[in-house]
Design a protein around this motif. Structure first.
Motif, PDB file in Angstrom:
ATOM      1  N   ILE A 266      -4.540   3.381   5.369  1.00 21.83           N
ATOM      2  CA  ILE A 266      -5.964   3.708   5.497  1.00 21.83           C
ATOM      3  C   ILE A 266      -6.248   5.078   4.881  1.00 21.83           C
ATOM      4  N   ILE A 267      -5.331   6.028   5.084  1.00 24.46           N
ATOM      5  CA  ILE A 267      -5.498   7.351   4.481  1.00 24.46           C
ATOM      6  C   ILE A 267      -5.477   7.246   2.959  1.00 24.46           C
ATOM      7  N   ALA A 268      -4.531   6.448   2.433  1.00 26.97           N
ATOM      8  CA  ALA A 268      -4.463   6.257   0.981  1.00 26.97           C
ATOM      9  C   ALA A 268      -5.745   5.616   0.456  1.00 26.97           C
ATOM     10  N   ILE A 269      -6.230   4.601   1.156  1.00 28.81           N
ATOM     11  CA  ILE A 269      -7.449   3.903   0.741  1.00 28.81           C
ATOM     12  C   ILE A 269      -8.652   4.843   0.781  1.00 28.81           C
ATOM     13  N   SER A 270      -8.768   5.626   1.845  1.00 26.52           N
ATOM     14  CA  SER A 270      -9.928   6.517   2.006  1.00 26.52           C
ATOM     15  C   SER A 270      -9.960   7.620   0.950  1.00 26.52           C
ATOM     16  N   HIS A 271      -8.806   7.929   0.356  1.00 23.89           N
ATOM     17  CA  HIS A 271      -8.739   8.935  -0.712  1.00 23.89           C
ATOM     18  C   HIS A 271      -8.663   8.291  -2.097  1.00 23.89           C
ATOM     19  N   ASP A 272      -8.956   6.989  -2.145  1.00 28.28           N
ATOM     20  CA  ASP A 272      -8.984   6.237  -3.413  1.00 28.28           C
ATOM     21  C   ASP A 272      -7.646   6.295  -4.150  1.00 28.28           C
ATOM     22  N   LEU A 273      -6.558   6.194  -3.375  1.00 28.13           N
ATOM     23  CA  LEU A 273      -5.212   6.167  -3.953  1.00 28.13           C
ATOM     24  C   LEU A 273      -4.751   4.704  -4.033  1.00 28.13           C
ATOM     25  N   GLU A 274      -5.136   4.038  -5.104  1.00 26.82           N
ATOM     26  CA  GLU A 274      -4.774   2.632  -5.323  1.00 26.82           C
ATOM     27  C   GLU A 274      -4.965   1.790  -4.042  1.00 26.82           C
ATOM     28  N   PRO A 275      -6.204   1.569  -3.621  1.00 28.76           N
ATOM     29  CA  PRO A 275      -6.467   0.837  -2.374  1.00 28.76           C
ATOM     30  C   PRO A 275      -5.814  -0.546  -2.302  1.00 28.76           C
ATOM     31  N   LYS A 276      -5.830  -1.294  -3.407  1.00 27.49           N
ATOM     32  CA  LYS A 276      -5.235  -2.643  -3.390  1.00 27.49           C
ATOM     33  C   LYS A 276      -3.725  -2.579  -3.151  1.00 27.49           C
ATOM     34  N   LEU A 277      -3.069  -1.614  -3.776  1.00 24.92           N
ATOM     35  CA  LEU A 277      -1.631  -1.448  -3.597  1.00 24.92           C
ATOM     36  C   LEU A 277      -1.325  -1.031  -2.163  1.00 24.92           C
ATOM     37  N   ALA A 278      -2.121  -0.126  -1.607  1.00 25.99           N
ATOM     38  CA  ALA A 278      -1.913   0.330  -0.227  1.00 25.99           C
ATOM     39  C   ALA A 278      -2.034  -0.831   0.755  1.00 25.99           C
ATOM     40  N   SER A 279      -3.056  -1.675   0.563  1.00 26.79           N
ATOM     41  CA  SER A 279      -3.249  -2.832   1.440  1.00 26.79           C
ATOM     42  C   SER A 279      -2.106  -3.828   1.289  1.00 26.79           C
ATOM     43  N   LEU A 280      -1.654  -4.016   0.063  1.00 25.88           N
ATOM     44  CA  LEU A 280      -0.597  -4.987  -0.206  1.00 25.88           C
ATOM     45  C   LEU A 280       0.743  -4.541   0.381  1.00 25.88           C
ATOM     46  N   LEU A 281       1.018  -3.247   0.326  1.00 25.33           N
ATOM     47  CA  LEU A 281       2.266  -2.726   0.900  1.00 25.33           C
ATOM     48  C   LEU A 281       2.356  -3.046   2.391  1.00 25.33           C
ATOM     49  N   VAL A 282       1.225  -2.964   3.082  1.00 30.28           N
ATOM     50  CA  VAL A 282       1.191  -3.302   4.503  1.00 30.28           C
ATOM     51  C   VAL A 282       1.198  -4.808   4.706  1.00 30.28           C
TER      52      VAL A 282
END
Length: 301
Positions: A266-282
């Motif tokens: 969520i922190i990565a997504i909120s800072h626009d750090l590759e949101p799709k990749l962050a969601s996929l990792l989880v």
């Protein structure tokens, strides 16, 4: 055995609930709030005042910092060498560097190692993972992302967070040899009992898998680090260098082998750090981690 069976059952239940059209919006958020503001403080009061504090318990806590520190070192270096975007580098540092030591970790540790295991897992989560995700991870996100956070804001977020307040309170009770009042223990027992069904149902509700994204090399770099490499490092370092044994070693390895933390993504997504990749990792990491954790459990005995 029953505790182990409940883990995939409630995870699957949460995933299936995603298909229910009339499901209240934001259900997973409400469940998360219950876990954060009720369950985690209750666990602190239930377990921590009675933990036999030993200097060797500092090593399990250190496992969270080692995991994040190596993630920053490795992915930060690879990002520069291979000319990755800041978004990819920051996403991998944060999401692969943080383990889901509470919502997924506590139920699994309880099923595998019982109440004594939960005591150690609670220390790893509250003194390790939580402080990292609330401070160092935000600093990394600010470095690689677009947003900025003032040091004062980060400090206040940690000091005012209820689970951290109760963690400090419970540790203080332990040092002062003050036990949790017996009359509230039945209530704490019931709240602790709700951990597995509520946490894993919430996780199931949040698991999203984009099959097209499964082809991403970055996804597998992150998961290889999180599920294989860092547990191997913790096991080798703690067992063969620091000569840690028994439950502290086992819980340290299993907690480090947990899937990426949802809050980290969520922190990565909120800072626009590759949101799709962050969601996929989880989304991919959580189901896959049940297989890799079983392997680690068998390997470390």
């Amino acid at each position: 055995m029953l505790n182990i069976l409940l883990i995939p059952i409630f995870l699957l239940f949460g995933i299936l609930l995603q298909k229910v059209k009339k499901l209240p919006s934001g259900l997973s958020a409400y469940l998360n709030q219950y876990l954060i503001y009720v369950v985690l403080p209750a666990l602190a009061l239930k377990y921590l005042p009675f933990v036999d504090m030993d200097v060797k318990l500092l090593l399990p806590i250190a496992s969270a910092y080692i995991s994040f520190g190596l993630s920053w070192l490795i992915f930060g270096s690879l990002g520069k060498k291979l000319i990755w975007s800041d978004g990819i580098t920051g996403c991998l540092i944060i999401t692969a560097g943080l383990a889901n030591t509470s919502f997924v970790g506590f139920p699994i540790v309880r099923a595998l190692y019982g109440e004594e295991g939960v005591e150690i897992a609670l220390l790893i989560d509250q003194a390790g993972s939580f402080i990292i995700v609330s401070s160092i991870a935000i600093i990394v996100a600010s470095i690689y992302g677009k947003g900025k956070k003032r040091k004062r804001d980060i400090s206040w977020k940690i000091l005012s967070f209820p689970p951290f307040i109760f963690f400090v309170l419970a540790i203080g009770m332990n040092w002062l040899k003050v036990s949790t009042p017996s009359f509230i223990m039945p209530a704490l027992d019931w709240i602790a009992f709700s951990l597995t069904p509520v946490a894993l149902t919430s996780v199931g509700l949040q698991v999203k898998i984009n099959w097209q994204g499964m082809k991403s090399y970055y996804l597998w770099y992150g998961l290889l680090y999180k599920l294989i490499f860092i547990p191997l490092v913790i096991w080798g370092l703690f067992k063969h260098v620091f000569e840690l044994e028994g439950l502290p070693l086992q819980v340290s390895v299993i907690e480090s082998a947990m899937a990426p933390m949802i809050t980290g993504s969520i922190i990565a997504i909120s800072h626009d750090l590759e949101p799709k990749l962050a969601s996929l990792l989880v989304g991919v990491g959580i189901p896959l981690s049940f297989v890799t954790i079983a392997c680690w459990y068998w390997l470390i005995g």
